[in-house]
Enzyme design. Sequence first.
Site, mmCIF file in Angstrom:
data_model
loop_
_atom_site.group_PDB
_atom_site.id
_atom_site.type_symbol
_atom_site.label_atom_id
_atom_site.label_comp_id
_atom_site.label_asym_id
_atom_site.label_seq_id
_atom_site.Cartn_x
_atom_site.Cartn_y
_atom_site.Cartn_z
ATOM 1 N NE ARG A 114 -91.588 -49.149 44.694
ATOM 2 C CZ ARG A 114 -91.997 -50.422 44.819
ATOM 3 N NH1 ARG A 114 -93.242 -50.704 45.147
ATOM 4 N NH2 ARG A 114 -91.155 -51.419 44.630
ATOM 5 C CD GLU A 122 -94.468 -47.412 51.180
ATOM 6 O OE1 GLU A 122 -95.501 -47.009 50.614
ATOM 7 O OE2 GLU A 122 -93.969 -48.528 50.997
ATOM 8 C CG HIS A 134 -95.773 -51.360 50.040
ATOM 9 N ND1 HIS A 134 -94.754 -50.501 49.696
ATOM 10 C CD2 HIS A 134 -95.861 -52.255 49.008
ATOM 11 C CE1 HIS A 134 -94.251 -50.855 48.527
ATOM 12 N NE2 HIS A 134 -94.912 -51.923 48.092
#
Length: 327
Positions: A241, A270, A288
């Site tokens: 993360r 993000e 991601h």
Amino acid sequence: MSAPVANPRPEILAVARLPPMLATQLSAAFTVHERLHELDPAALAAAAPRIRAVVGGGESKVSAELIGQLPALEMISVMGVGYDGIDVAAAKARSVMVTHTPNVLNDDVADLAIGLMLCAARQLPAADRWVREGRWPTGPMPLARKMSGARLGIVGMGRIGQAIAQRALAFGMSIAYTARSAKGQLPHRFVASVEALAAESDFLVVITPGGAGTRKMIDARVLAALGASSPQKGILVNVARGSVVDEAALIDALERGVIAGAGLDVFEAEPNVPERLRALPQVVLTPHIGSATSQTRQAMADLAFNNLAAHFAGQRVHTPVPECAAG
Ligand code: NAP
């Protein structure tokens, strides 16, 4: 004349834009209210007394406030293994079950971690550009760096960390790791502190959960240790993360050449990635995509749906989060 039959389809709130592979299954079995909390709070207030489940993705936020707005809530189904955006304590306090989708994505995330290591070490994106931009006839690319046989440090030796280690063995890498506790059953060496692990790693791969326990765990000191691990300096890969890495410290370390490079799939804010990070040629960036293959997303959607279906059939859910599995 018989009384009208109550709507037998449980009503659920989707807190994310759901992929068709999950949305289609859900709408066949449930009445789905899509993102009313963001799009139409008045409609949410009207539907709230009937909403019995919330469904979202790995990056979804389900706050204590939202849980408090849903008096009939019984369960939260997350299509993702990470659930750091869910206030599990608030859910548990209301006896709301929380489920996620572990294991089915291990291969993909581990594959991506190895891919980012190779891309950062062998400069594959730059090599691709070298050919496309017609630079090959002007001369060879600068030499890259060998990955096989190098020292790998894994931060987080859970399901995905172990899948990364399994792949790294095929590259002849030596493997050490850190986690909250040593895993005696594994053949890899445990190092208690992340800074000490970084100091002996050519590649440091981060694959812990997000949340308060790991926030900015990879800070300036860890990056300095990674940089000093060899004359070639270490490479950071983050597939966990964005919150686990102090992004300002990372940008600073990259700009000053403290570490050799990075491969990053996740970011602090993000989908917004700082311009300074995007400008660095020694960094490989992906949006991601750890679990983003059709096969794995289908398996995740099926598991997220099956958890809901089991709950509403009065059966045990398949994959509760650890906090909800106990007792
Ligand atoms: P997992 O099996 O629960 O493993 C997590 C590991 O992290 C465990 O080894 C745990 O240590 C360790 N850990 C937790 N807190 C720590 C701390 N404070 N310090 C050091 N180590 C700590 O989880 P998983 O299934 O492997 O998934 C890991 C994470 O990957 C997810 O939570 C998610 O955030 C991320 N992820 C990202 C993507 C992507 O698309 N990039 C996709 C899937 C998952 P112990 O074993 O000692 O408890």
